[in-house]
Design a protein around this motif. Structure first.
Motif, PDB file in Angstrom:
ATOM      1  N   ASN A 182       0.804  -1.221   0.000  1.00  0.00           N
ATOM      2  CA  ASN A 182       0.000   0.000   0.000  1.00  0.00           C
ATOM      3  C   ASN A 182       0.837   1.270   0.000  1.00  0.00           C
ATOM      4  N   ASP A 183       1.922   1.284   0.771  1.00  0.00           N
ATOM      5  CA  ASP A 183       2.698   2.527   0.883  1.00  0.00           C
ATOM      6  C   ASP A 183       4.092   2.214   1.403  1.00  0.00           C
ATOM      7  N   ILE A 184       4.995   3.179   1.195  1.00  0.00           N
ATOM      8  CA  ILE A 184       6.368   3.067   1.670  1.00  0.00           C
ATOM      9  C   ILE A 184       6.783   4.379   2.319  1.00  0.00           C
ATOM     10  N   ALA A 185       7.722   4.298   3.248  1.00  0.00           N
ATOM     11  CA  ALA A 185       8.330   5.478   3.864  1.00  0.00           C
ATOM     12  C   ALA A 185       9.832   5.262   3.880  1.00  0.00           C
ATOM     13  N   LEU A 193      14.168   1.615   4.532  1.00  0.00           N
ATOM     14  CA  LEU A 193      12.900   1.701   3.832  1.00  0.00           C
ATOM     15  C   LEU A 193      11.859   0.893   4.595  1.00  0.00           C
ATOM     16  N   PHE A 194      10.721   1.513   4.872  1.00  0.00           N
ATOM     17  CA  PHE A 194       9.612   0.849   5.556  1.00  0.00           C
ATOM     18  C   PHE A 194       8.505   0.615   4.526  1.00  0.00           C
ATOM     19  N   SER A 195       8.032  -0.615   4.420  1.00  0.00           N
ATOM     20  CA  SER A 195       6.950  -0.928   3.489  1.00  0.00           C
ATOM     21  C   SER A 195       5.787  -1.547   4.244  1.00  0.00           C
ATOM     22  N   PHE A 196       4.568  -1.222   3.786  1.00  0.00           N
ATOM     23  CA  PHE A 196       3.347  -1.659   4.460  1.00  0.00           C
ATOM     24  C   PHE A 196       2.408  -2.269   3.427  1.00  0.00           C
ATOM     25  N   LYS A 201       1.607  -6.493   7.268  1.00  0.00           N
ATOM     26  CA  LYS A 201       3.013  -6.601   7.657  1.00  0.00           C
ATOM     27  C   LYS A 201       3.736  -5.285   7.387  1.00  0.00           C
ATOM     28  N   MET A 202       4.639  -4.947   8.294  1.00  0.00           N
ATOM     29  CA  MET A 202       5.569  -3.850   8.084  1.00  0.00           C
ATOM     30  C   MET A 202       6.957  -4.449   7.907  1.00  0.00           C
ATOM     31  N   SER A 295      20.118 -12.452   5.410  1.00  0.00           N
ATOM     32  CA  SER A 295      19.125 -11.392   5.226  1.00  0.00           C
ATOM     33  C   SER A 295      19.341 -10.260   6.227  1.00  0.00           C
ATOM     34  N   SER A 296      19.117  -9.024   5.768  1.00  0.00           N
ATOM     35  CA  SER A 296      19.196  -7.856   6.647  1.00  0.00           C
ATOM     36  C   SER A 296      17.830  -7.194   6.797  1.00  0.00           C
ATOM     37  N   THR A 297      16.779  -7.922   6.439  1.00  0.00           N
ATOM     38  CA  THR A 297      15.415  -7.387   6.439  1.00  0.00           C
ATOM     39  C   THR A 297      14.651  -7.874   7.658  1.00  0.00           C
ATOM     40  N   LEU A 298      13.870  -6.976   8.258  1.00  0.00           N
ATOM     41  CA  LEU A 298      13.038  -7.310   9.414  1.00  0.00           C
ATOM     42  C   LEU A 298      11.577  -7.163   9.039  1.00  0.00           C
ATOM     43  N   THR A 299      10.743  -8.085   9.517  1.00  0.00           N
ATOM     44  CA  THR A 299       9.309  -8.043   9.240  1.00  0.00           C
ATOM     45  C   THR A 299       8.535  -8.089  10.549  1.00  0.00           C
ATOM     46  N   HIS A 300       7.542  -7.200  10.666  1.00  0.00           N
ATOM     47  CA  HIS A 300       6.717  -7.135  11.870  1.00  0.00           C
ATOM     48  C   HIS A 300       5.250  -7.269  11.474  1.00  0.00           C
ATOM     49  N   ASN A 301       4.491  -7.998  12.262  1.00  0.00           N
ATOM     50  CA  ASN A 301       3.057  -8.143  12.026  1.00  0.00           C
ATOM     51  C   ASN A 301       2.303  -6.960  12.626  1.00  0.00           C
ATOM     52  N   ILE A 302       1.307  -6.477  11.879  1.00  0.00           N
ATOM     53  CA  ILE A 302       0.459  -5.372  12.329  1.00  0.00           C
ATOM     54  C   ILE A 302      -0.977  -5.883  12.344  1.00  0.00           C
TER      55      ILE A 302
END
Length: 336
Positions: A182-185, A193-196, A201-202, A295-302
């Motif tokens: 949906n969006d990125i910051a 980079l934050f993606s939603f 998931k973030m 991997s250097s990517t983190l994923t969080h549940n929203i």
């Protein structure tokens, strides 16, 4: 409202300026006092015939840029409100990014294209090119002036990093979401980079990590590993009296066209931007190194689907709008 842009004062005593794009296609320009107790309507821009999708105000040139679902991109002078120019795309225009140094505007459309337009002084503009890679509508764009990269997210579940500067022309693909992004910051100083996504998931991407451009898919009438013909290669099938119908697949690491028997394995490929298991051929599966799997990517549940996001680096705060019509503020100082 459908698009909002705010210009905050640089010195105490100055007013805030707020630009709001509406469903009707107009843009309202408001002045807000420093104590936030009074709001005054200064001007209404009769901009688009349909919904305003996105807008940007450039205070250095006093330009207002906007895109809408009427397939148009307009820019205005803030001094008089006069329209300086227009560009017409082939599909709904959904999002916008602007390079204030080179005057390049990037317009994301519903068909998955990103139109690159150079704005000249006055009313002139020059169409440069259309960036193609996404298979779904462009949902959001962001521009890094220092690194000269454009970042896009799409309904096709992917994120692209376009290396515009220095004429590199590379495109790096990031894949972690299982549904529409949906969006990125983007935080330029820390290159995070934050993606939603619709998958609630973030994902936090470290863009300092070296990644390789995605492999272009090769086309072939036969498996490039075992050399057996694919099911549409009727001539070969008839000549060889072959009744084995081979479907075409592609290795995400090398891009070769292979059959299912020659690509039975799946693996994550963080160095190629794939954070979930994807199909790889037998040769690549044997050749994958431990470094490629790191991997250097983190994923969080929203809990709620995020729909839009904005980021303030000075305050280390992120505002996330969600499908339940609630805006939540997150302190992201620990991430930076």
């Amino acid at each position: 409202s459908s698009g909002i842009n705010a210009e905050w004062p640089l010195r105490p005593g100055e007013n805030f300026h707020l630009f709001v794009g509406l469903e009707s296609g107009s843009i309202n320009h408001y002045k807000i006092t420093e104590d936030l107790n009074r709001i005054t309507l200064l001007r209404i821009y009769s901009s688009h015939q349909l919904r305003v999708s996105d807008l940007i105000y450039d205070s250095t040139r006093d330009w207002l840029l906007s895109v809408g679902k009427d397939k148009t991109f307009h820019w205005y002078t803030g001094e008089t409100g006069r329209r300086l120019g227009s560009y017409v795309a082939g599909a709904w225009c959904l999002c916008l990014a602007f390079d204030r140094i080179s005057n390049f505007a990037f317009i994301g459309d519903y068909g998955g294209g990103i139109h690159m337009v150079k704005l000249e002084e006055g009313e002139e503009f020059k169409f440069v090119t259309t960036l193609k890679g996404h298979a779904g509508s462009i949902r959001s764009l962001t521009w890094d002036e220092e690194k000269q990269i454009l970042i896009s997210c799409s309904a096709d579940k992917s994120i692209f990093i376009w290396e515009i500067g220095e004429g590199k022309g590379n495109a790096i693909q990031l894949n972690c979401h299982r549904e529409r992004v949906n969006d990125i910051a983007y935080c330029a100083p820390s290159r995070l980079l934050f993606s939603f996504g619709v998958d609630k998931k973030m994902t936090v991407w470290n863009l300092r990590t070296e990644r390789k451009p995605f492999a272009l898919w090769q086309e072939s009438n036969e498996c490039q590993e075992c050399k057996l013909p694919f099911f549409w290669n009727v001539q070969r099938l008839w000549q060889e009296k072959n009744v084995m119908f081979k479907r075409q697949h592609h290795c995400r690491r090398c891009g070769r066209a292979v059959c299912g028997e020659c690509s039975p394995n799946e693996s994550i490929l963080p160095s190629y931007g794939f954070e979930y298991p994807v199909r790889v051929c037998k040769l690549c599966y044997q050749d994958i190194s431990e470094e490629e799997l790191r991997s250097s990517t983190l994923t969080h549940n929203i809990l709620i689907e995020p729909t839009c996001v904005d980021f303030d680096y000075s305050k280390k705060l992120m505002a996330v709008g969600a499908s339940d019509n609630v805006i939540r503020l997150y302190d992201v100082a620990a991430c930076l």
